[in-house]
Structure formats: structure tokens, C-alpha cells
Motif scaffolding. Sequence first.
Motif, PDB file in Angstrom:
ATOM      1  N   THR A 180      91.792  22.989  71.938  1.00  0.00           N
ATOM      2  CA  THR A 180      90.443  23.134  71.385  1.00  0.00           C
ATOM      3  C   THR A 180      90.015  21.733  70.954  1.00  0.00           C
ATOM      4  O   THR A 180      90.864  20.886  70.698  1.00  0.00           O
ATOM      5  CB  THR A 180      90.445  24.054  70.147  1.00  0.00           C
ATOM      6  OG1 THR A 180      91.376  23.531  69.192  1.00  0.00           O
ATOM      7  CG2 THR A 180      90.850  25.465  70.501  1.00  0.00           C
ATOM      8  N   PRO A 181      88.715  21.498  70.878  1.00  0.00           N
ATOM      9  CA  PRO A 181      88.265  20.143  70.528  1.00  0.00           C
ATOM     10  C   PRO A 181      88.865  19.705  69.188  1.00  0.00           C
ATOM     11  O   PRO A 181      88.640  20.339  68.175  1.00  0.00           O
ATOM     12  CB  PRO A 181      86.747  20.297  70.423  1.00  0.00           C
ATOM     13  CG  PRO A 181      86.426  21.495  71.244  1.00  0.00           C
ATOM     14  CD  PRO A 181      87.600  22.418  71.109  1.00  0.00           C
ATOM     15  N   ASP A 182      89.660  18.649  69.192  1.00  0.00           N
ATOM     16  CA  ASP A 182      90.270  18.122  67.969  1.00  0.00           C
ATOM     17  C   ASP A 182      90.485  16.630  68.182  1.00  0.00           C
ATOM     18  O   ASP A 182      90.653  16.184  69.310  1.00  0.00           O
ATOM     19  CB  ASP A 182      91.609  18.824  67.719  1.00  0.00           C
ATOM     20  CG  ASP A 182      92.197  18.489  66.340  1.00  0.00           C
ATOM     21  OD1 ASP A 182      91.474  17.894  65.512  1.00  0.00           O
ATOM     22  OD2 ASP A 182      93.362  18.811  66.098  1.00  0.00           O
ATOM     23  N   ASN A 330      91.727  21.666  61.694  1.00  0.00           N
ATOM     24  CA  ASN A 330      90.574  21.732  62.603  1.00  0.00           C
ATOM     25  C   ASN A 330      89.958  23.123  62.550  1.00  0.00           C
ATOM     26  O   ASN A 330      90.529  24.049  61.977  1.00  0.00           O
ATOM     27  CB  ASN A 330      90.979  21.330  64.029  1.00  0.00           C
ATOM     28  CG  ASN A 330      92.099  22.202  64.574  1.00  0.00           C
ATOM     29  OD1 ASN A 330      92.136  23.406  64.352  1.00  0.00           O
ATOM     30  ND2 ASN A 330      93.032  21.599  65.275  1.00  0.00           N
ATOM     31  N   VAL A 331      88.787  23.263  63.140  1.00  0.00           N
ATOM     32  CA  VAL A 331      88.015  24.510  63.040  1.00  0.00           C
ATOM     33  C   VAL A 331      88.770  25.688  63.667  1.00  0.00           C
ATOM     34  O   VAL A 331      88.784  26.789  63.134  1.00  0.00           O
ATOM     35  CB  VAL A 331      86.633  24.343  63.726  1.00  0.00           C
ATOM     36  CG1 VAL A 331      85.907  25.679  63.820  1.00  0.00           C
ATOM     37  CG2 VAL A 331      85.776  23.346  62.939  1.00  0.00           C
ATOM     38  N   ASN A 357      82.401  21.443  64.882  1.00  0.00           N
ATOM     39  CA  ASN A 357      81.303  22.366  65.105  1.00  0.00           C
ATOM     40  C   ASN A 357      81.713  23.686  64.453  1.00  0.00           C
ATOM     41  O   ASN A 357      82.670  24.328  64.890  1.00  0.00           O
ATOM     42  CB  ASN A 357      81.096  22.544  66.612  1.00  0.00           C
ATOM     43  CG  ASN A 357      80.013  23.566  66.911  1.00  0.00           C
ATOM     44  OD1 ASN A 357      79.407  24.132  65.994  1.00  0.00           O
ATOM     45  ND2 ASN A 357      79.795  23.837  68.173  1.00  0.00           N
ATOM     46  N   TYR A 358      80.977  24.067  63.395  1.00  0.00           N
ATOM     47  CA  TYR A 358      81.406  25.224  62.594  1.00  0.00           C
ATOM     48  C   TYR A 358      80.879  26.565  63.117  1.00  0.00           C
ATOM     49  O   TYR A 358      81.174  27.600  62.541  1.00  0.00           O
ATOM     50  CB  TYR A 358      80.972  25.019  61.137  1.00  0.00           C
ATOM     51  CG  TYR A 358      81.696  23.890  60.461  1.00  0.00           C
ATOM     52  CD1 TYR A 358      83.037  24.012  60.136  1.00  0.00           C
ATOM     53  CD2 TYR A 358      81.062  22.680  60.163  1.00  0.00           C
ATOM     54  CE1 TYR A 358      83.730  22.969  59.528  1.00  0.00           C
ATOM     55  CE2 TYR A 358      81.748  21.641  59.556  1.00  0.00           C
ATOM     56  CZ  TYR A 358      83.084  21.791  59.244  1.00  0.00           C
ATOM     57  OH  TYR A 358      83.770  20.765  58.650  1.00  0.00           O
ATOM     58  N   SER A 419      91.801  26.781  53.535  1.00  0.00           N
ATOM     59  CA  SER A 419      91.912  26.544  54.983  1.00  0.00           C
ATOM     60  C   SER A 419      90.839  25.533  55.338  1.00  0.00           C
ATOM     61  O   SER A 419      89.711  25.869  55.680  1.00  0.00           O
ATOM     62  CB  SER A 419      91.724  27.854  55.763  1.00  0.00           C
ATOM     63  OG  SER A 419      92.006  27.640  57.131  1.00  0.00           O
ATOM     64  N   PRO A 420      91.166  24.224  55.235  1.00  0.00           N
ATOM     65  CA  PRO A 420      90.145  23.175  55.130  1.00  0.00           C
ATOM     66  C   PRO A 420      89.350  22.871  56.397  1.00  0.00           C
ATOM     67  O   PRO A 420      88.256  22.327  56.310  1.00  0.00           O
ATOM     68  CB  PRO A 420      90.960  21.953  54.712  1.00  0.00           C
ATOM     69  CG  PRO A 420      92.240  22.508  54.151  1.00  0.00           C
ATOM     70  CD  PRO A 420      92.515  23.734  54.952  1.00  0.00           C
TER      71      PRO A 420
END
Length: 445
Positions: A180-182, A330-331, A357-358, A419-420
Motif C-alpha cells: 500500500t502507498p507508504d 501508515n493509513v 490519504n485518509y 493507531s497513529p
Amino acid sequence: MSKQRLVILGGGESGVGTALLGKAKGYEVFVSDKGKIKDKYKEVLIHNEIDWEDENHSEEKILNANIVMKSPGIPDKVPLVKQIRESGILVVSEIEFAVNYTSATIVGITGSNGKTTTATLTHHILKQELAVGLAGNIGDSFAKQILEKDYPNYVLEISSFQLDDIVKFKPHIAVITNITPDHLDRYDYKLENYIASKFRIAENQTKDDYLIYDADDDILTKWLQEHPVQSTLLPFSLVKTIENGAYLKDKNIIITIDNNQIIMPTTSLTLEGNHNIKNAMAASTVAHLLKIRKQTIRESLENFQGVEHRLEQVLKINKVQYINDSKATNVNATYYALESMDAPTVWIVGGVDKGNNYEELYSFVNEKVKAIICLGVDNEKLLKAFGNMVDTIIETKHMSEAVKIAYKIAEAGDNVLLSPACASFDLFENYEDRGRQFKEAVRNL
């Protein structure tokens, strides 16, 4: 003939481990760290008579290297690193340097999420029947273990940063948990650069090696179609039927390798959530490949305790459950955390945003989150994303304060979840430090 000169950038766990191995193998070693080297590592360097410096990089002592091992935390964009490469000096990561000095069977595990749990779980299963080390991003450095123990088998948790600096490294069994995008800030904000970096884990593999991956991950399957690898593929899936690999059917994990099948019930897994069924599939497939007995795999899955800072249940106070998921940097990791919440949740979030991107969290936030506590230096993006979704959104810069606010808001039956979805470096040393501060603050309530 004069000694080969090994220069190490970064005096942390991997740097000092590499220095010890390099010295033992006859290199002239120099360790340079732009920050402060921790006392425990300084003592090791001094005790072993290894030349070092900290809070400085002396170019004249670095640019005369034959080989440079750089810590995964140092980006390629750094002028010194560019200079080293332009001078034609080979730059490698710890795993690339160290693997030359072992003939062990290597299991390499990478991915955006789940790699620590999968690596720890794989090691937990294998160690019941094999002599096996656990290294890479976890525990004692790989180089140091080769020097001191030289296990016949290793499970390595490997980040994309470590894979960026490999040349010949190849694991006999590679696992990619998902992508995933990280860390896009390190890859010029191009997802394809990040994907390519993860797939380097298989670039030196042959048909006698194995690649285990998530067949439900579109990014992975598409990349494999367009960039075929030499390795024997063993996919795992929750929704497809897999001929060679692992899949889920009637709450059982079914693993088939060369017509040899084993079946594991998921009902007895200690770890909850679909993502952990996938982690269990990956780990069990590795164990099956390495001929671990079915009974051993099953028992290991049943008694595995999980990883600190990953959906770790801390305490229940006044019927409120406090959960430490500080490892969610990460998200996507936070997505799994929110997905597994089965009660109204007070969510503590924030830190260093890596281009997050949330949006994928919106449905869970609407459904499960009653209040948000932002814990970061700059919370503007969070306030914009979630400000209209919850009645209560509060900013703070101290963990103890965040936990006290959560305690006031939460009612019996609720969860308080750290869960940051972000890195921790703005207010904490690392995600472990953040998680420990959370647990301490909860215990002090």
C-alpha cells in the motif's frame, strides 16, 4: 596487500553489527554517524577497538572506502551518499554485506504491513523444529548473529530501504505481505518506485526459490503480470481457490505445495482479523515448505502471543479497553485496526504524515469513532479530513495529556485506540517509544 576499507554510515544496531562482522572478516572498519551514537553501541565499538565518530561525517575518512554500508534510515538524496556513489564506491545494506558470510537458508519477508507479525510468527513456528535466527528490522542485527551464532536458518524482516541497497542478496523463500502507498516521500512520491523496491526481494531468485504473496492485492498481482519473476509462485488468498499456495475455505486454511496438502482451522487462531489470517497463511506456507510438521504449525498458531505495539490490549479501566497500535505508521495499518474495533472508539492519531490519504478510513470513522485526539506537531490535515465527522476533535502534543483526555471522553464499553497512521519522529524517538509512553500513561490513570 592492504586491507579492504569498510565504512559504515549509522552507528545503530545494523551499523554496529556490521562493524563487528567486518572486523572479524579482516576489513579495516570505520563507523560514522551524523547523530549521537548511543552509549551501549559506543561501548561495543570501543571494546572491539573499532574506529568511530559521531555528530559528524568526515569526508576524507569516508570517501577512501572500498565499500560503504549505509543504515536504512539514510536516504539516497543525502549529498554525502551521492558523492560516495559518484566516486564509484559500492553502497550496500547490512543484509547484502552479511549474507556473504553465511550459507544459511533465508526466509525474507517484506510488505507495507504485516511484516513484523508475519516474521515473528514464522520464526515462532520454525523454532519449534529448526535452529533459526530472527533478524533484519527486528531484534539483534543479522550481521552480529552470523558472527556469534551462525544459525542454519534465518527469518529476516526486510524493509524497502534495505532492499534498495542489495546487489546479490536472495532469500530461498521470499514473502511480500501486501503493498500500500507508504514511505512515498523516499520514492519521489511515485508508487511504482516503491513497488519496484519491494520486488527486489525476488530479483535474484531462481526457479528453485519461492515467492509467497497476497493474491488478493491488486498492486501485487498486476505487477507480477507485467514484471514476471523466476521464482516458483505460492500465492495466498481469502477469496480465490489456489492450486499451489494457500486459501480459505469454510474457516479452514488449505495449503497445497506439490500436491502435498495441509488444513488448518482458523477458529483457534489467537490473532484476530482477516489480515491476521493472511499473516498466518504466509507463515504456515513457509513452515510447510521447510517441512515443519502439521501438528507443530497448528499448535504454534494457537499459542502465538502477537507483537508489542500491534493491536496490543493494554488494560481495561472502568470497562474501557485501552489498545496500543503504535506500530500503525501508515493509513492501511490503521484501516485494519479500525476495522477490528467492535465498540465505540476514542481514536488517538497523528504524527509525521508521509503523504497520507485518509479517505479509505472515512466509513470506519463514521461508523465507529466517537472522538478523535490528534497527537502531532502539525495536525492540520487531520482536522481537515475528520473535523466534520465527529463531534469531538482535540489537539495535544503530549501522550499523557492525550490519554487523560481519552479517559474523560470514554464511557463503559468503549475502546481507546492509539493507531497513529503516521510516523512518530515529531514527538517521539520511534514507534516503540510512542507505544511505551501510551502504556505508561494508561497505567498511571
